[in-house]
Design a protein around this motif. Structure first.
Motif, PDB file in Angstrom:
ATOM      1  N   VAL A 179      -8.139   0.501  -4.333  1.00 53.08           N
ATOM      2  CA  VAL A 179      -8.888  -0.577  -3.664  1.00 53.08           C
ATOM      3  C   VAL A 179      -9.930   0.028  -2.734  1.00 53.08           C
ATOM      4  O   VAL A 179      -9.644   0.970  -1.992  1.00 53.08           O
ATOM      5  N   HIS A 180     -11.145  -0.521  -2.779  1.00 51.98           N
ATOM      6  CA  HIS A 180     -12.172  -0.168  -1.798  1.00 51.98           C
ATOM      7  C   HIS A 180     -12.685  -1.460  -1.179  1.00 51.98           C
ATOM      8  O   HIS A 180     -13.189  -2.337  -1.893  1.00 51.98           O
ATOM      9  N   GLU A 181     -12.511  -1.590   0.124  1.00 51.86           N
ATOM     10  CA  GLU A 181     -13.041  -2.742   0.852  1.00 51.86           C
ATOM     11  C   GLU A 181     -14.333  -2.302   1.517  1.00 51.86           C
ATOM     12  O   GLU A 181     -14.335  -1.427   2.392  1.00 51.86           O
ATOM     13  N   THR A 182     -15.432  -2.882   1.081  1.00 55.66           N
ATOM     14  CA  THR A 182     -16.747  -2.460   1.550  1.00 55.66           C
ATOM     15  C   THR A 182     -17.694  -3.650   1.608  1.00 55.66           C
ATOM     16  O   THR A 182     -17.666  -4.516   0.730  1.00 55.66           O
ATOM     17  N   SER A 230      -7.281   1.134   5.866  1.00 50.17           N
ATOM     18  CA  SER A 230      -7.602  -0.220   5.398  1.00 50.17           C
ATOM     19  C   SER A 230      -8.944  -0.309   4.681  1.00 50.17           C
ATOM     20  O   SER A 230      -9.402  -1.405   4.387  1.00 50.17           O
ATOM     21  N   ARG A 231      -9.554   0.839   4.379  1.00 50.74           N
ATOM     22  CA  ARG A 231     -10.853   0.800   3.699  1.00 50.74           C
ATOM     23  C   ARG A 231     -10.738   1.256   2.244  1.00 50.74           C
ATOM     24  O   ARG A 231     -11.131   0.545   1.332  1.00 50.74           O
ATOM     25  N   SER A 238     -11.298  -3.516  -6.922  1.00 52.33           N
ATOM     26  CA  SER A 238     -10.083  -2.779  -7.247  1.00 52.33           C
ATOM     27  C   SER A 238     -10.049  -2.434  -8.731  1.00 52.33           C
ATOM     28  O   SER A 238     -10.723  -3.062  -9.548  1.00 52.33           O
ATOM     29  N   THR A 244       0.841  -1.201   0.000  1.00 54.87           N
ATOM     30  CA  THR A 244       0.000   0.000   0.000  1.00 54.87           C
ATOM     31  C   THR A 244       0.872   1.245   0.000  1.00 54.87           C
ATOM     32  O   THR A 244       1.893   1.308   0.689  1.00 54.87           O
ATOM     33  N   GLY A 292     -17.578  -6.255   3.356  1.00 53.07           N
ATOM     34  CA  GLY A 292     -16.868  -7.532   3.430  1.00 53.07           C
ATOM     35  C   GLY A 292     -16.296  -7.982   2.101  1.00 53.07           C
ATOM     36  O   GLY A 292     -15.782  -9.110   1.995  1.00 53.07           O
ATOM     37  N   LYS A 293     -16.341  -7.121   1.085  1.00 53.24           N
ATOM     38  CA  LYS A 293     -15.810  -7.472  -0.230  1.00 53.24           C
ATOM     39  C   LYS A 293     -14.762  -6.444  -0.655  1.00 53.24           C
ATOM     40  O   LYS A 293     -14.713  -5.338  -0.145  1.00 53.24           O
ATOM     41  N   ARG A 294     -13.958  -6.851  -1.603  1.00 56.01           N
ATOM     42  CA  ARG A 294     -12.879  -6.008  -2.114  1.00 56.01           C
ATOM     43  C   ARG A 294     -13.072  -5.777  -3.612  1.00 56.01           C
ATOM     44  O   ARG A 294     -13.261  -6.741  -4.359  1.00 56.01           O
ATOM     45  N   GLU A 311     -10.748  -6.141 -10.167  1.00 54.38           N
ATOM     46  CA  GLU A 311     -11.215  -7.142  -9.202  1.00 54.38           C
ATOM     47  C   GLU A 311     -12.618  -6.783  -8.715  1.00 54.38           C
ATOM     48  O   GLU A 311     -12.936  -5.617  -8.518  1.00 54.38           O
TER      49      GLU A 311
END
Length: 203
Positions: free
Chosen positions: A26-29, A157-158, A35, A3, A31-33, A107
């Protein structure tokens, strides 16, 4: 992949805008990722740039995040309906930013497609595929980026950026889009994109 850290953003907006090309947003939202590869950016140089929201040292609640620590998001609404996603650059107190204009999905294609078109990726036609993220408003909808993420720490981390493949492509430079009001600043070649990439918003 690694990162990007705070030091990456703590530089001149033009340098960061160029070096973001090929990197992975990347967006983690939920519970999914999801990119995508960054393929188009615009640099905004703050107090000296007539196209920047902070031109002349303007300081309002809307732009305050740009005066803060580098490596945070600056998200605003245009035309009352489209969000634009920027990354704050330069040292604290110097209100520069990079607008992310286009992405190439990598992704979580079905989720990106549902966010944008409310249907699976496999049901999209060719025009819809390139239209997923080929503009600042489009990519914000596809990546669920709105005012809630204004001020988000991009070193967290989001919502963050990873190193990507940054070789093997040519960078084109052109005038920025939609800033005809900005007098001489409208002619500055501060828009950068990966030459030949189909997701670039304006060819």
């Amino acid at each position: 992949m690694k990162t990007l850290n705070r030091d990456f953003y703590n530089r001149d907006s033009i340098i960061v805008a160029k070096e973001l090309l090929g990197k992975i947003l990347v967006h983690e939202t939920g519970g999914k990722r999801i990119s995508a590869r960054i393929v188009e950016t615009e640099a905004y140089m703050g107090v000296i740039d007539k196209a920047a929201h902070s031109y002349g040292g303007k300081r309002t609640p809307r732009v305050e995040v740009m005066y803060g620590e580098p490596g945070h998001s600056y998200v605003y609404l245009i035309y009352g309906m489209y969000h634009c996603f920027n990354m704050v650059t330069g040292p604290q107190g110097v209100p520069q930013a990079v607008l992310i204009r286009a992405l190439e999905p990598v992704e979580g294609l079905d989720m990106i497609s549902h966010n944008r078109y409310q249907k699976p990726y496999g049901e999209l036609n060719k025009k819809q595929i390139t239209g997923l993220t080929s503009g600042p408003g489009k990519l914000c909808r596809a990546f669920l980026i709105d005012k809630e993420l204004n001020g988000e720490d991009l070193c967290g981390s989001r919502l963050y950026v990873e190193e990507g493949e940054t070789d093997g492509f040519s960078i084109a430079e052109s005038r920025r889009v939609g800033i005809d009001y900005a007098e001489e600043a409208r002619d500055f070649l501060w828009r950068f994109y990966i030459e030949g990439n189909p997701y670039v918003s304006v060819k």
